[in-house]
Design an enzyme around this catalytic site. Structure first.
Site, PDB file in Angstrom:
ATOM      1  CB  CYS A 163      31.912 132.606  13.878  1.00  0.00           C
ATOM      2  SG  CYS A 163      32.773 134.016  14.367  1.00  0.00           S
ATOM      3  CB  CYS A 192      30.038 136.632  16.401  1.00  0.00           C
ATOM      4  SG  CYS A 192      29.877 136.570  14.935  1.00  0.00           S
ATOM      5  CE  LYS A 231      35.246 138.083   9.686  1.00  0.00           C
ATOM      6  NZ  LYS A 231      34.340 137.314  10.422  1.00  0.00           N
ATOM      7  CD  GLU A 246      46.522 135.999  10.523  1.00  0.00           C
ATOM      8  OE1 GLU A 246      46.125 134.914  10.555  1.00  0.00           O
ATOM      9  OE2 GLU A 246      46.131 136.738  11.500  1.00  0.00           O
ATOM     10  CE  LYS A 304      33.545 138.270   6.069  1.00  0.00           C
ATOM     11  NZ  LYS A 304      33.302 137.743   7.434  1.00  0.00           N
ATOM     12  CB  SER A 341      26.706 142.285   4.319  1.00  0.00           C
ATOM     13  OG  SER A 341      27.635 142.980   5.435  1.00  0.00           O
ATOM     14  CE1 TYR A 345      25.194 137.630   2.264  1.00  0.00           C
ATOM     15  CE2 TYR A 345      26.916 139.035   1.851  1.00  0.00           C
ATOM     16  CZ  TYR A 345      26.413 138.311   2.551  1.00  0.00           C
ATOM     17  OH  TYR A 345      26.743 138.165   4.030  1.00  0.00           O
TER      18      TYR A 345
HETATM   19  C1  PBG Z   1      31.108 135.969  11.597  1.00  0.00           C
HETATM   20  C2  PBG Z   1      31.075 136.482  10.104  1.00  0.00           C
HETATM   21  C3  PBG Z   1      30.854 137.598   9.711  1.00  0.00           C
HETATM   22  C4  PBG Z   1      30.766 137.762   8.382  1.00  0.00           C
HETATM   23  C5  PBG Z   1      31.048 136.662   7.988  1.00  0.00           C
HETATM   24  N1  PBG Z   1      31.110 135.742   9.088  1.00  0.00           N
HETATM   25  C6  PBG Z   1      30.649 139.016  10.463  1.00  0.00           C
HETATM   26  C7  PBG Z   1      31.791 139.709  11.362  1.00  0.00           C
HETATM   27  O1  PBG Z   1      32.975 138.953  11.559  1.00  0.00           O
HETATM   28  O2  PBG Z   1      31.644 140.516  11.883  1.00  0.00           O
HETATM   29  C8  PBG Z   1      30.365 138.904   7.488  1.00  0.00           C
HETATM   30  C9  PBG Z   1      29.853 138.718   6.335  1.00  0.00           C
HETATM   31  C10 PBG Z   1      29.263 139.968   5.497  1.00  0.00           C
HETATM   32  O3  PBG Z   1      29.481 140.968   6.043  1.00  0.00           O
HETATM   33  O4  PBG Z   1      28.587 139.628   4.477  1.00  0.00           O
HETATM   34  N2  PBG Z   1      32.011 136.067  12.389  1.00  0.00           N
END
Ligand code: PBG
Length: 325
Positions: free
Chosen positions: A117, A119, A192, A230, A245, A271, A310
């Site tokens: 990714c 970001c 996602k 998707e 996710k 998370s 985690y």
């Molecule tokens: C990157 C990404 C994210 C997560 C995994 N890959 C963050 C997002 O999309 O903002 C989130 C993982 C988590 O919250 O544990 N794009």
């Protein structure tokens, strides 16, 4: 006649015999954060018990995971420098690329999967290259394919695109095939959602968008049918594993997707799910171990084959002890 379902609940041996959901630590993946620098093992405030490691110390996390029986990690990188185009995502000596080389050199038994990714690498925090205020889908595909290739060239065993650009699986697959990496699988974050549950991750990875949000590319959480669409698109583009996710609030989606596709389905317990359990346990409101076990099993029961968590190390212990699985 009175029907007595309790007969099969009376003692632990019988209860375990009739369990409908079986799990193995082979299906667990541990997310891991790499930070550029040296001698870093920094606690992540938003994710109690998780750390950011510099490449020279990541071996500590790898050894620990292997000692619990977890032999798959999902790598995220926190670079020193960010720019408009996120160019450190595909730098030959970028943070993830350094980490992969280090891990594969010293722990070849560890299966290294990388999050692909932009970001964490863009100064604006969006998952791709901007055109004005929107993410330019097709320009981003080129950078994503380059990023995936650089991870594989550094030794990654599998790549996991999480950006939610249309066509990224095809772009990555074509690039990897062209360079002779046709045997490297793609685990696609196919389904996602634009979720509030990613809050603690964005603090951990420093990847919150500088303006706006990700609803222009991640999925709207009012939708479930769209999950099948998707997933289907990514399968057509060449995905090997389909991911849903988050996990906990999306068990209906896990079920929908797993009954719809004939590929392995992974679910990412993100998370926010982890942080909520940790926080409630700290307040003495819940039994952390019990809630961890129960919520993980619910994801498998919904149809997931693979769990990204985690809590992977602790779940592997719980499986070993026979508390779950
Ligand atoms: C990157 C990404 C994210 C997560 C995994 N890959 C963050 C997002 O999309 O903002 C989130 C993982 C988590 O919250 O544990 N794009």
């Amino acid at each position: 006649m009175l029907i007595r379902p309790r007969r099969l609940r009376e003692n632990p041996v019988i209860r375990k015999m009739v369990r409908e959901t079986r799990v193995s630590s082979d299906s667990l993946i541990l997310p891991l954060f790499l930070e550029e620098g040296e001698n870093i093992k920094a606690p992540i405030a938003s994710l109690d018990g998780q750390f950011r490691y510099s490449p020279d110390r990541v071996g500590e996390a790898i050894e620990n995971a292997l000692s619990h029986g977890v032999d798959k990690v999902l790598l995220f990188g926190i670079p020193k420098e960010k720019d408009e185009k996120g160019s450190s995502a595909y730098a030959e000596n970028g943070i993830v690329q350094q980490g992969i080389r280090k891990i594969k050199e010293e722990y070849p038994a560890m299966c290294v999967i990388t999050d692909v990714c932009m970001c964490e690498y863009t100064s604006h925090g969006h998952c791709g290259i901007l055109n004005g205020k929107t993410v330019d889908n097709d320009a981003t595909l080129i950078a994503l394919a380059q990023t995936a290739l650089s991870h594989v060239q550094a030794g990654a065993d599998m790549v996991a695109p999480s950006d939610m650009m249309d066509g990224r699986v095809y772009a990555i697959r074509s690039k990897l095939d062209e360079k002779g990496y046709q045997d490297i699988p793609i685990m696609s974050y196919a389904v996602k959602y634009a979720s509030y549950f990613y809050g603690p991750f964005r603090e951990a990875a420093g990847s919150a968008p500088g303006f706006g949000d990700r609803r222009g590319y991640q999925m709207d959480w009012h939708n479930a049918k769209e999950a099948a669409k998707e997933a289907e698109l990514d399968i057509k583009e060449g995905a090997d594993i389909i991911m849903v996710k988050p996990a906990m609030s999306y068990l209906d989606v896990v079920k929908e997707v797993s009954s719809h596709v004939n590929l392995p389905v992974a679910a990412y317990s993100v998370s926010g799910e982890y942080a909520m359990i940790k926080a409630a346990a700290k307040m003495g409101l819940i039994d952390e171990y019990g809630i961890m076990c129960e919520s993980a099993i619910s994801v498998y029961r919904a149809g997931a084959d693979i769990l990204i968590s985690y809590y992977a190390n602790e779940l592997a212990d719980a499986i070993k002890k026979g508390d779950i699985g």
